[in-house]
Design a protein around this motif. Sequence first.
Motif, PDB file in Angstrom:
ATOM      1  N   UNK A   1     -54.263 -10.577  41.983  1.00 23.21           N
ATOM      2  CA  UNK A   1     -53.572 -11.741  42.598  1.00 23.21           C
ATOM      3  C   UNK A   1     -51.837 -11.152  42.418  1.00 23.21           C
ATOM      4  N   UNK A   2     -51.740 -10.961  41.088  1.00 24.28           N
ATOM      5  CA  UNK A   2     -50.449 -10.568  40.781  1.00 24.28           C
ATOM      6  C   UNK A   2     -49.766  -9.384  41.489  1.00 24.28           C
ATOM      7  N   UNK A   3     -50.501  -8.470  41.559  1.00 26.69           N
ATOM      8  CA  UNK A   3     -50.161  -7.420  42.599  1.00 26.69           C
ATOM      9  C   UNK A   3     -49.897  -7.845  43.956  1.00 26.69           C
ATOM     10  N   UNK A   4     -50.707  -8.688  44.496  1.00 24.77           N
ATOM     11  CA  UNK A   4     -50.451  -8.930  46.016  1.00 24.77           C
ATOM     12  C   UNK A   4     -49.507 -10.071  46.355  1.00 24.77           C
ATOM     13  N   UNK A   5     -49.518 -10.946  45.183  1.00 23.88           N
ATOM     14  CA  UNK A   5     -48.504 -11.858  45.236  1.00 23.88           C
ATOM     15  C   UNK A   5     -49.001 -13.139  45.792  1.00 23.88           C
ATOM     16  N   UNK A   6     -50.133 -13.419  45.197  1.00 21.91           N
ATOM     17  CA  UNK A   6     -50.959 -14.559  45.739  1.00 21.91           C
ATOM     18  C   UNK A   6     -51.490 -15.247  44.295  1.00 21.91           C
TER      19      UNK A   6
ATOM     20  N   UNK B   1     -51.124 -10.887  57.966  1.00 26.36           N
ATOM     21  CA  UNK B   1     -50.084 -10.353  56.631  1.00 26.36           C
ATOM     22  C   UNK B   1     -50.834 -10.129  55.328  1.00 26.36           C
ATOM     23  N   UNK B   2     -51.537 -10.991  54.801  1.00 27.58           N
ATOM     24  CA  UNK B   2     -52.112 -10.846  53.679  1.00 27.58           C
ATOM     25  C   UNK B   2     -53.414  -9.779  53.874  1.00 27.58           C
ATOM     26  N   UNK B   3     -54.063  -9.722  54.853  1.00 31.65           N
ATOM     27  CA  UNK B   3     -54.845  -8.818  55.029  1.00 31.65           C
ATOM     28  C   UNK B   3     -54.402  -7.495  55.088  1.00 31.65           C
ATOM     29  N   UNK B   4     -53.055  -7.195  55.656  1.00 33.07           N
ATOM     30  CA  UNK B   4     -52.529  -5.807  55.696  1.00 33.07           C
ATOM     31  C   UNK B   4     -51.862  -5.512  54.293  1.00 33.07           C
ATOM     32  N   UNK B   5     -51.757  -6.752  53.645  1.00 32.78           N
ATOM     33  CA  UNK B   5     -51.164  -6.274  52.221  1.00 32.78           C
ATOM     34  C   UNK B   5     -52.247  -5.637  51.375  1.00 32.78           C
ATOM     35  N   UNK B   6     -53.375  -6.307  51.451  1.00 33.85           N
ATOM     36  CA  UNK B   6     -54.720  -5.985  50.718  1.00 33.85           C
ATOM     37  C   UNK B   6     -54.813  -4.607  51.266  1.00 33.85           C
ATOM     38  N   UNK B   7     -54.923  -4.183  52.680  1.00 29.78           N
ATOM     39  CA  UNK B   7     -55.316  -3.184  53.049  1.00 29.78           C
ATOM     40  C   UNK B   7     -54.557  -1.979  52.448  1.00 29.78           C
TER      41      UNK B   7
ATOM     42  N   UNK C   1     -65.995 -10.079  53.334  1.00 30.22           N
ATOM     43  CA  UNK C   1     -64.898  -9.337  52.957  1.00 30.22           C
ATOM     44  C   UNK C   1     -65.707  -8.447  51.666  1.00 30.22           C
ATOM     45  N   UNK C   2     -65.280  -7.266  51.558  1.00 30.32           N
ATOM     46  CA  UNK C   2     -65.722  -6.350  50.298  1.00 30.32           C
ATOM     47  C   UNK C   2     -64.654  -5.925  49.339  1.00 30.32           C
ATOM     48  N   UNK C   3     -63.933  -7.385  49.224  1.00 27.36           N
ATOM     49  CA  UNK C   3     -62.880  -7.274  48.235  1.00 27.36           C
ATOM     50  C   UNK C   3     -63.327  -7.030  46.804  1.00 27.36           C
ATOM     51  N   UNK C   4     -64.335  -7.784  46.456  1.00 22.24           N
ATOM     52  CA  UNK C   4     -64.900  -7.731  45.099  1.00 22.24           C
ATOM     53  C   UNK C   4     -65.445  -6.501  44.806  1.00 22.24           C
ATOM     54  N   UNK C   5     -65.882  -5.694  45.662  1.00 18.57           N
ATOM     55  CA  UNK C   5     -66.453  -4.391  45.417  1.00 18.57           C
ATOM     56  C   UNK C   5     -65.372  -3.267  45.207  1.00 18.57           C
ATOM     57  N   UNK C   6     -63.851  -3.421  45.916  1.00 15.96           N
ATOM     58  CA  UNK C   6     -62.960  -2.728  46.041  1.00 15.96           C
ATOM     59  C   UNK C   6     -62.248  -3.199  44.501  1.00 15.96           C
ATOM     60  N   UNK C   7     -62.210  -4.377  44.382  1.00 15.83           N
ATOM     61  CA  UNK C   7     -61.672  -4.686  43.098  1.00 15.83           C
ATOM     62  C   UNK C   7     -62.492  -4.071  42.007  1.00 15.83           C
ATOM     63  N   UNK C   8     -63.810  -4.123  42.072  1.00 15.10           N
ATOM     64  CA  UNK C   8     -64.562  -3.554  40.855  1.00 15.10           C
ATOM     65  C   UNK C   8     -64.514  -2.105  40.700  1.00 15.10           C
ATOM     66  N   UNK C   9     -64.185  -1.413  41.825  1.00 19.22           N
ATOM     67  CA  UNK C   9     -64.107  -0.071  42.061  1.00 19.22           C
ATOM     68  C   UNK C   9     -62.664   0.395  41.050  1.00 19.22           C
ATOM     69  N   UNK C  10     -61.816  -0.625  41.205  1.00 19.46           N
ATOM     70  CA  UNK C  10     -60.435  -0.094  40.514  1.00 19.46           C
ATOM     71  C   UNK C  10     -60.345  -0.992  39.240  1.00 19.46           C
ATOM     72  N   UNK C  11     -61.333  -1.618  38.658  1.00 19.31           N
ATOM     73  CA  UNK C  11     -61.657  -2.344  37.470  1.00 19.31           C
ATOM     74  C   UNK C  11     -60.357  -3.248  37.020  1.00 19.31           C
ATOM     75  N   UNK C  12     -60.164  -4.059  37.966  1.00 17.52           N
ATOM     76  CA  UNK C  12     -59.083  -5.090  38.274  1.00 17.52           C
ATOM     77  C   UNK C  12     -59.640  -6.570  38.038  1.00 17.52           C
ATOM     78  N   UNK C  13     -58.946  -7.202  37.372  1.00 18.79           N
ATOM     79  CA  UNK C  13     -59.608  -8.498  37.404  1.00 18.79           C
ATOM     80  C   UNK C  13     -58.930  -9.150  38.456  1.00 18.79           C
ATOM     81  N   UNK C  14     -59.359 -10.692  38.913  1.00 15.49           N
ATOM     82  CA  UNK C  14     -58.987 -11.344  40.224  1.00 15.49           C
ATOM     83  C   UNK C  14     -57.424 -11.660  39.848  1.00 15.49           C
ATOM     84  N   UNK C  15     -57.029 -11.973  38.562  1.00 18.96           N
ATOM     85  CA  UNK C  15     -55.915 -12.239  38.276  1.00 18.96           C
ATOM     86  C   UNK C  15     -54.768 -11.106  38.481  1.00 18.96           C
ATOM     87  N   UNK C  16     -55.268  -9.796  38.166  1.00 19.72           N
ATOM     88  CA  UNK C  16     -54.540  -8.758  38.296  1.00 19.72           C
ATOM     89  C   UNK C  16     -54.121  -8.431  39.692  1.00 19.72           C
TER      90      UNK C  16
END
Lengths: 76, 197
Positions: free
Chosen positions: A29-34, A52-58, A12-27
């Motif tokens: 997680x809260x947005x996605x509901x996990x 389902x979770x993949x679509x939510x992230x996308x 996954x490129x999740x950490x890259x996308x998250x870093x681009x948005x300057x979000x923490x894992x906690x933030x």
Amino acid sequence: MSRCAMQFKITSRLHVLRAERRMTQEQLAREIGVTRATIAAIERGDYNPSLELAFRLARFFDRDIEAIFSVEEGEQ
Amino acid sequence: MKRYDSVLLRVFLWGIPAIAVLAFSASQGDWTSADPAGWLHLLNRGFGIILALWMGLSLFLSLRMILSEPLRDAVLTRLTFIRERDEREALLTGRATKATFLMSLAILILLFGLSAIQVSVYRVPPERAIHGKTGMVTMGVGFCLLDQAERKISGTVVPRQDIFSYAGLPLSSSAVILILIAVQILFYNISVRRLIR
């Protein structure tokens, strides 16, 4: 060997996308509901999310699923 | 969970310290020899009724837990520390539950084996020797549907000196059930922690 018998490794490129948005894992997680542990496990490659979770992230990152998750094929 | 289940559960839980206090106070004196017309006797009677109601409630709730899935989920997930906050935790819970189920089954099979076998090593008097040998080993497998008051090893008519004798598990059925409950909770939590790591 047929393609069905291939083993897939999902990265996954999740950490890259998250870093681009300057979000923490906690933030995220809260947005996605996990839980934060789930985001961390996906980023480490320890856990493959459900469709389902993949679509939510996308949807959250406004990308296609394949822009977040990619598949590496390997022999079993 | 239905509303009356919730109310009964609270009554049961709040009843635990009350029952403990009653049990402690009852152990402090001889209430049975109290004057039948006196307040101490009435109090003892009242305590008895409260205890009977609480025991009845605990039995009713145990039965309800078998029949009602929401009550079972609400009570037992807290008791066993099961957490399913998202899909990953639900997956891990499933894996840990499978591991726990198989572990419990393995323990049950072992316990069944231990409860069924009977082994006895003993010496018989020289006049009862077989081929000049006085040392004997008897083995057997037994299964009883109902508990017997006293277990007996077959063939005990010969006077003998026991060296080793094993005739099934020495534990009571209540102890075995309690151990199994504890093992299930413990093993489930160990499995989950190992999977989460």
